[in-house]
Design a protein around this motif. Structure first.
Motif, PDB file in Angstrom:
ATOM      1  N   LEU A  24     -12.426  -9.851  -0.210  1.00  0.00           N
ATOM      2  CA  LEU A  24     -12.198  -8.968   0.936  1.00  0.00           C
ATOM      3  C   LEU A  24     -12.361  -7.497   0.557  1.00  0.00           C
ATOM      4  CD1 LEU A  24      -9.188 -10.693   2.725  1.00  0.00           C
ATOM      5  CD2 LEU A  24     -11.588 -10.678   3.404  1.00  0.00           C
ATOM      6  N   VAL A  25     -11.896  -7.135  -0.632  1.00  0.00           N
ATOM      7  CA  VAL A  25     -12.029  -5.735  -1.075  1.00  0.00           C
ATOM      8  C   VAL A  25     -13.501  -5.398  -1.289  1.00  0.00           C
ATOM      9  CG1 VAL A  25     -11.512  -4.114  -2.941  1.00  0.00           C
ATOM     10  CG2 VAL A  25      -9.712  -5.579  -2.040  1.00  0.00           C
ATOM     11  N   THR A  26     -14.253  -6.257  -1.958  1.00  0.00           N
ATOM     12  CA  THR A  26     -15.667  -5.955  -2.208  1.00  0.00           C
ATOM     13  C   THR A  26     -16.479  -5.917  -0.908  1.00  0.00           C
ATOM     14  OG1 THR A  26     -16.111  -8.285  -2.723  1.00  0.00           O
ATOM     15  CG2 THR A  26     -15.732  -6.810  -4.576  1.00  0.00           C
ATOM     16  N   LYS A  27     -16.081  -6.699   0.090  1.00  0.00           N
ATOM     17  CA  LYS A  27     -16.766  -6.652   1.381  1.00  0.00           C
ATOM     18  C   LYS A  27     -16.419  -5.380   2.164  1.00  0.00           C
ATOM     19  CE  LYS A  27     -17.269 -11.607   1.926  1.00  0.00           C
ATOM     20  NZ  LYS A  27     -16.795 -12.819   2.595  1.00  0.00           N
ATOM     21  N   ALA A  28     -15.211  -4.842   1.952  1.00  0.00           N
ATOM     22  CA  ALA A  28     -14.783  -3.645   2.682  1.00  0.00           C
ATOM     23  C   ALA A  28     -15.278  -2.349   2.035  1.00  0.00           C
ATOM     24  CB  ALA A  28     -13.259  -3.618   2.779  1.00  0.00           C
ATOM     25  N   LEU A  29     -15.626  -2.379   0.755  1.00  0.00           N
ATOM     26  CA  LEU A  29     -16.054  -1.154   0.066  1.00  0.00           C
ATOM     27  C   LEU A  29     -17.266  -0.469   0.702  1.00  0.00           C
ATOM     28  CD1 LEU A  29     -15.445  -2.052  -3.682  1.00  0.00           C
ATOM     29  CD2 LEU A  29     -14.501  -0.089  -2.446  1.00  0.00           C
TER      30      LEU A  29
END
Length: 105
Positions: A24-29
């Motif tokens: 989720l973090v890598t998709k939101a970056l």
């Protein structure tokens, strides 16, 4: 839980300012919604490399924590290990950075 940093993480979770998990973090970056990325001190080498590389590419502050994934999970009310969290709120990210720097002194 007497630690101010972990208490602040719990507050950020309740405020909806937390993005939980590596995927989720890598998709939101790329969207620019993530102000700060933090990963557990016991995160795998692969996770650490993936997160630090993504943060460098998207010029997002990234911090390795001294807390392990279980301590982070407990602070935010999760039952399973949490290795990576992102903070989407600027004020929470500033406060958490301040608390981290005070702990290292």
């Amino acid at each position: 839980m007497n630690n101010r940093f972990l208490s602040m993480l719990g507050l950020a979770k309740r405020a909806g300012a937390l993005i939980i998990g590596t995927d989720l973090v890598t998709k939101a970056l790329p969207s620019g919604k993530v102000r700060l990325v933090m990963y557990a001190g016991n995160a795998s080498a692969n996770t650490e490399k993936k997160i630090t590389d993504k943060c460098k590419f998207y010029t997002t502050k990234c911090v390795k924590l001294t807390y392990n994934g279980d301590e982070i999970a407990h602070a935010i009310g999760k039952l399973s290990l949490v290795s990576v969290i992102g903070i989407s709120d600027e004020n929470f990210s500033k406060e958490l950075i301040s608390l981290i720097s005070n702990e290292t002194r």
